[in-house]
Design a protein around this motif. Sequence first.
Motif, PDB file in Angstrom:
ATOM      1  N   ILE A 104      35.743  28.305  64.978  1.00 12.63           N
ATOM      2  CA  ILE A 104      36.190  27.295  64.011  1.00 12.63           C
ATOM      3  C   ILE A 104      36.891  27.970  62.832  1.00 12.63           C
ATOM      4  O   ILE A 104      37.966  27.534  62.391  1.00 12.63           O
ATOM      5  CB  ILE A 104      34.994  26.449  63.531  1.00 12.63           C
ATOM      6  CG1 ILE A 104      34.432  25.621  64.690  1.00 12.63           C
ATOM      7  CG2 ILE A 104      35.400  25.543  62.373  1.00 12.63           C
ATOM      8  CD1 ILE A 104      33.152  24.877  64.354  1.00 12.63           C
ATOM      9  N   LEU A 105      36.290  29.045  62.321  1.00  9.67           N
ATOM     10  CA  LEU A 105      36.878  29.758  61.188  1.00  9.67           C
ATOM     11  C   LEU A 105      38.201  30.414  61.588  1.00  9.67           C
ATOM     12  O   LEU A 105      39.187  30.354  60.841  1.00  9.67           O
ATOM     13  CB  LEU A 105      35.900  30.810  60.675  1.00  9.67           C
ATOM     14  CG  LEU A 105      34.535  30.300  60.194  1.00  9.67           C
ATOM     15  CD1 LEU A 105      33.660  31.464  59.745  1.00  9.67           C
ATOM     16  CD2 LEU A 105      34.701  29.300  59.063  1.00  9.67           C
TER      17      LEU A 105
ATOM     18  N   CYS B 228      32.734  27.410  53.566  1.00 11.93           N
ATOM     19  CA  CYS B 228      33.789  28.244  54.149  1.00 11.93           C
ATOM     20  C   CYS B 228      34.823  27.388  54.875  1.00 11.93           C
ATOM     21  O   CYS B 228      36.037  27.591  54.721  1.00 11.93           O
ATOM     22  CB  CYS B 228      33.187  29.259  55.117  1.00 11.93           C
ATOM     23  SG  CYS B 228      32.270  30.605  54.326  1.00 11.93           S
ATOM     24  N   ILE B 229      34.354  26.425  55.651  1.00 12.63           N
ATOM     25  CA  ILE B 229      35.271  25.538  56.380  1.00 12.63           C
ATOM     26  C   ILE B 229      36.113  24.729  55.398  1.00 12.63           C
ATOM     27  O   ILE B 229      37.338  24.586  55.567  1.00 12.63           O
ATOM     28  CB  ILE B 229      34.483  24.600  57.313  1.00 12.63           C
ATOM     29  CG1 ILE B 229      33.847  25.398  58.453  1.00 12.63           C
ATOM     30  CG2 ILE B 229      35.389  23.504  57.873  1.00 12.63           C
ATOM     31  CD1 ILE B 229      32.946  24.580  59.354  1.00 12.63           C
TER      32      ILE B 229
ATOM     33  N   CYS C   5      35.424  34.002  52.550  1.00 16.58           N
ATOM     34  CA  CYS C   5      34.794  33.573  53.793  1.00 16.58           C
ATOM     35  C   CYS C   5      34.356  34.738  54.672  1.00 16.58           C
ATOM     36  O   CYS C   5      33.525  34.549  55.566  1.00 16.58           O
ATOM     37  CB  CYS C   5      35.731  32.651  54.565  1.00 16.58           C
ATOM     38  SG  CYS C   5      35.996  31.062  53.746  1.00 16.58           S
TER      39      CYS C   5
ATOM     40  N   LEU D 155      41.111  27.875  61.796  1.00 17.99           N
ATOM     41  CA  LEU D 155      41.646  27.505  60.483  1.00 17.99           C
ATOM     42  C   LEU D 155      42.480  28.631  59.883  1.00 17.99           C
ATOM     43  O   LEU D 155      43.506  28.386  59.249  1.00 17.99           O
ATOM     44  CB  LEU D 155      40.491  27.141  59.544  1.00 17.99           C
ATOM     45  CG  LEU D 155      39.745  25.843  59.877  1.00 17.99           C
ATOM     46  CD1 LEU D 155      38.480  25.722  59.028  1.00 17.99           C
ATOM     47  CD2 LEU D 155      40.651  24.636  59.647  1.00 17.99           C
TER      48      LEU D 155
ATOM     49  N   TYR E 128      28.321  27.921  55.341  1.00 12.54           N
ATOM     50  CA  TYR E 128      29.293  27.770  56.432  1.00 12.54           C
ATOM     51  C   TYR E 128      30.191  26.561  56.173  1.00 12.54           C
ATOM     52  O   TYR E 128      31.412  26.627  56.393  1.00 12.54           O
ATOM     53  CB  TYR E 128      28.551  27.616  57.753  1.00 12.54           C
ATOM     54  CG  TYR E 128      29.445  27.632  58.968  1.00 12.54           C
ATOM     55  CD1 TYR E 128      30.047  28.812  59.387  1.00 12.54           C
ATOM     56  CD2 TYR E 128      29.682  26.469  59.697  1.00 12.54           C
ATOM     57  CE1 TYR E 128      30.871  28.847  60.515  1.00 12.54           C
ATOM     58  CE2 TYR E 128      30.507  26.489  60.822  1.00 12.54           C
ATOM     59  CZ  TYR E 128      31.094  27.681  61.220  1.00 12.54           C
ATOM     60  OH  TYR E 128      31.906  27.697  62.323  1.00 12.54           O
TER      61      TYR E 128
END
Length: 372
Positions: free
Chosen positions: A149-150, A80-81, A115, A153, A77
């Motif tokens: 969050i994903l 991914c961020i 992701c 972004l 995770y």
Amino acid sequence: MRKKEKARETGFDRLLFWVTVITAVFGIVAIYSATRSLNTYTNVIVQSGAFLIGIAVMLIVSRIDYQLFGYISIPIYVVCILLLAAVLVIGSAGSWGARSWIRFGPIGIQPSEICKVGFAITFSYHLSCVKNKINKLSTVIMLFLHVGILLGLIMMQPDAGSAMVFCFMFAAMLFVAGLSFKYIIPAAAVILASAPLAYFFLLSDYQKHRIQVFFNPEMDKLGSGYNVIQSKIAVGSGQIFGKGYLKGTQNQMGFLPTKHTDFIFSVISEEFGFIGSILVILLLLLIIARCIKAAQEANDSMGKYLCVGIASMLIFHTFENAGMCIGLMPVTGIPLPFISYGGTSLITNMTAVGIVLSVTRHSRGTRIGYKR
């Protein structure tokens, strides 16, 4: 021990493996036709290289116990961020204006594609950890934060197409996990009610224009509507049996834009006709069906959620891409799985299939003597 090892091997879904390989090979064949008028073999060579890497990764991943991915879900995770954040700093724009690529010379990767699989892994593990208290408000908030969050972004790129894929995966996995309708119905109502506000205050001018052109491509025949108009001409001109391989006029004469990536389905429809288009869709549906079957046969909740997440990702990609080529869905730049040109997309999708193969291999082996 030998019986157990044999049981483990028989869990390998050969049908899923070979259908995936056949579909990807057909994609290379279609890409050759789509790029023939460009007098270059670069795209075919790159896709072929990605295909070979994808097979290797798929087979390696299929032999790894999928539960091990759960143990490293937090690092996955975080990666991914970091990848999505890196795009905002050093990324470059793709064909649809979104800053979604990181390039290293001639090589480019699209972190949002990577992701999607990372999200399937981390969210399935998250769901498996909270499955007995999924309908607690605090749990639901954390689940929304996980994807939020994903999504935040991704929308900063902005890449609305990829964001829709994440939303669809999120909704499908939550539904299978047993989220109560007391959350589903209000959430759906809020989304519908906020759609006009999102249109006027969140979308950029070019995104609003794209939506308008979706409903009426004729309003911008030589601009945003050009792609859809030419795509529909190509699809319709293929009729039942197509014009023949390498003989599509819209394709070979250069009228069809981004024909080896976003509109590869139009190339297939023009040259192989309705029959060829249906065969491609059936191949993709068979891959999706095997993913769903793997979810049904998984021995634990994480395996089930993993397969559902991957199946939902492939479902959205398939119907969005085919739909936008015939004017039924908005143009978002979503590739056709295993078919469209793109090394990142192909390797990612084959890795996803490898995870499903891992679930089938270990789940079926478990039923004959393995304990978890």
